[in-house]
Design a protein around this motif. Structure first.
Motif, PDB file in Angstrom:
ATOM      1  N   UNK A  17      38.445  28.259  49.780  1.00  0.00           N
ATOM      2  CA  UNK A  17      38.686  29.337  48.824  1.00  0.00           C
ATOM      3  C   UNK A  17      40.090  29.247  48.249  1.00  0.00           C
ATOM      4  N   UNK A  18      40.182  29.467  46.973  1.00  0.00           N
ATOM      5  CA  UNK A  18      41.473  29.424  46.277  1.00  0.00           C
ATOM      6  C   UNK A  18      41.648  30.724  45.483  1.00  0.00           C
ATOM      7  N   UNK A  19      42.899  31.115  45.330  1.00  0.00           N
ATOM      8  CA  UNK A  19      43.203  32.241  44.452  1.00  0.00           C
ATOM      9  C   UNK A  19      43.825  31.665  43.186  1.00  0.00           C
ATOM     10  N   UNK A  20      43.767  32.427  42.142  1.00  0.00           N
ATOM     11  CA  UNK A  20      44.367  32.008  40.880  1.00  0.00           C
ATOM     12  C   UNK A  20      45.878  31.897  41.070  1.00  0.00           C
ATOM     13  N   UNK A  21      46.508  30.919  40.417  1.00  0.00           N
ATOM     14  CA  UNK A  21      47.970  30.780  40.560  1.00  0.00           C
ATOM     15  C   UNK A  21      48.729  32.069  40.243  1.00  0.00           C
ATOM     16  N   UNK A  22      48.232  32.829  39.275  1.00  0.00           N
ATOM     17  CA  UNK A  22      48.921  34.080  38.922  1.00  0.00           C
ATOM     18  C   UNK A  22      48.800  35.134  40.030  1.00  0.00           C
ATOM     19  N   UNK A  23      47.848  34.962  40.963  1.00  0.00           N
ATOM     20  CA  UNK A  23      47.670  35.918  42.057  1.00  0.00           C
ATOM     21  C   UNK A  23      48.502  35.576  43.293  1.00  0.00           C
ATOM     22  N   UNK A  24      49.084  34.392  43.315  1.00  0.00           N
ATOM     23  CA  UNK A  24      49.852  33.958  44.486  1.00  0.00           C
ATOM     24  C   UNK A  24      50.968  34.941  44.856  1.00  0.00           C
ATOM     25  N   UNK A  25      51.703  35.411  43.856  1.00  0.00           N
ATOM     26  CA  UNK A  25      52.796  36.365  44.116  1.00  0.00           C
ATOM     27  C   UNK A  25      52.246  37.668  44.693  1.00  0.00           C
ATOM     28  N   UNK A  26      51.103  38.102  44.163  1.00  0.00           N
ATOM     29  CA  UNK A  26      50.487  39.338  44.650  1.00  0.00           C
ATOM     30  C   UNK A  26      50.029  39.177  46.098  1.00  0.00           C
TER      31      UNK A  26
ATOM     32  N   UNK B  87      38.008  45.168  47.439  1.00  0.00           N
ATOM     33  CA  UNK B  87      38.598  45.596  46.172  1.00  0.00           C
ATOM     34  C   UNK B  87      39.002  44.449  45.264  1.00  0.00           C
ATOM     35  N   UNK B  88      39.406  43.338  45.851  1.00  0.00           N
ATOM     36  CA  UNK B  88      39.806  42.165  45.052  1.00  0.00           C
ATOM     37  C   UNK B  88      38.685  41.134  45.140  1.00  0.00           C
ATOM     38  N   UNK B  89      38.793  40.272  46.126  1.00  0.00           N
ATOM     39  CA  UNK B  89      37.729  39.309  46.431  1.00  0.00           C
ATOM     40  C   UNK B  89      38.036  38.681  47.782  1.00  0.00           C
ATOM     41  N   UNK B  90      37.067  37.959  48.318  1.00  0.00           N
ATOM     42  CA  UNK B  90      37.214  37.386  49.649  1.00  0.00           C
ATOM     43  C   UNK B  90      38.331  36.341  49.696  1.00  0.00           C
ATOM     44  N   UNK B  91      38.463  35.535  48.667  1.00  0.00           N
ATOM     45  CA  UNK B  91      39.512  34.511  48.640  1.00  0.00           C
ATOM     46  C   UNK B  91      40.895  35.154  48.725  1.00  0.00           C
TER      47      UNK B  91
END
Length: 123
Positions: free
Chosen positions: A52-61, A87-91
């Motif tokens: 699973x990966x998160x979007x690069x823009x979500x890394x800071x969050x 609320x967000x997603x599993x990743x």
């Protein structure tokens, strides 16, 4: 962040309460918590989670969420991670758990998701 639906919140509360009973009883070596998913399914779940990966823009969050959780109890960390999955997603939730650098929390989250196949509610 979106609101957690009452159904998902109830599911999270149930899952957490099963792993963190209000009254702790002494642990017995022969006492084990059984997971309903079979070994093959669990291996597949761990593989999916690892990929699973998160979007690069979500890394800071992700980092901010993990930092907010650092001083919480293990039970509260697990609960918040499951709320993030809802609320967000599993990743996002798994990456936040990994950022905590707490193997116990990550293992408990994996076990809770595998128990009774809870992970299906967050995919």
């Amino acid at each position: 962040m979106k609101e957690v639906s009452p159904e998902k919140l109830k599911l999270i509360e149930k899952a957490v309460s099963e792993w963190f009973p209000e009254k702790e009883k002494p642990f017995r070596k022969e006492e084990k918590r059984e997971l309903s998913a079979d070994k093959e399914e669990l291996a597949e779940l761990r593989k999916k989670i690892a990929q699973m990966k998160v979007e690069p823009k979500e890394e800071k969050e992700v980092e901010k969420e993990a930092e907010k959780m650092k001083r919480l109890s293990v039970k509260e960390k697990v609960k918040k991670i499951l709320v993030l999955a809802a609320t967000k997603n599993l990743a996002f939730a798994i990456k936040t758990a990994q950022k905590l650098d707490d193997p116990l929390v990550l293992d408990l989250v994996h076990d809770i998701l595998a128990k009774d196949r809870y992970y299906r509610n967050f995919l």
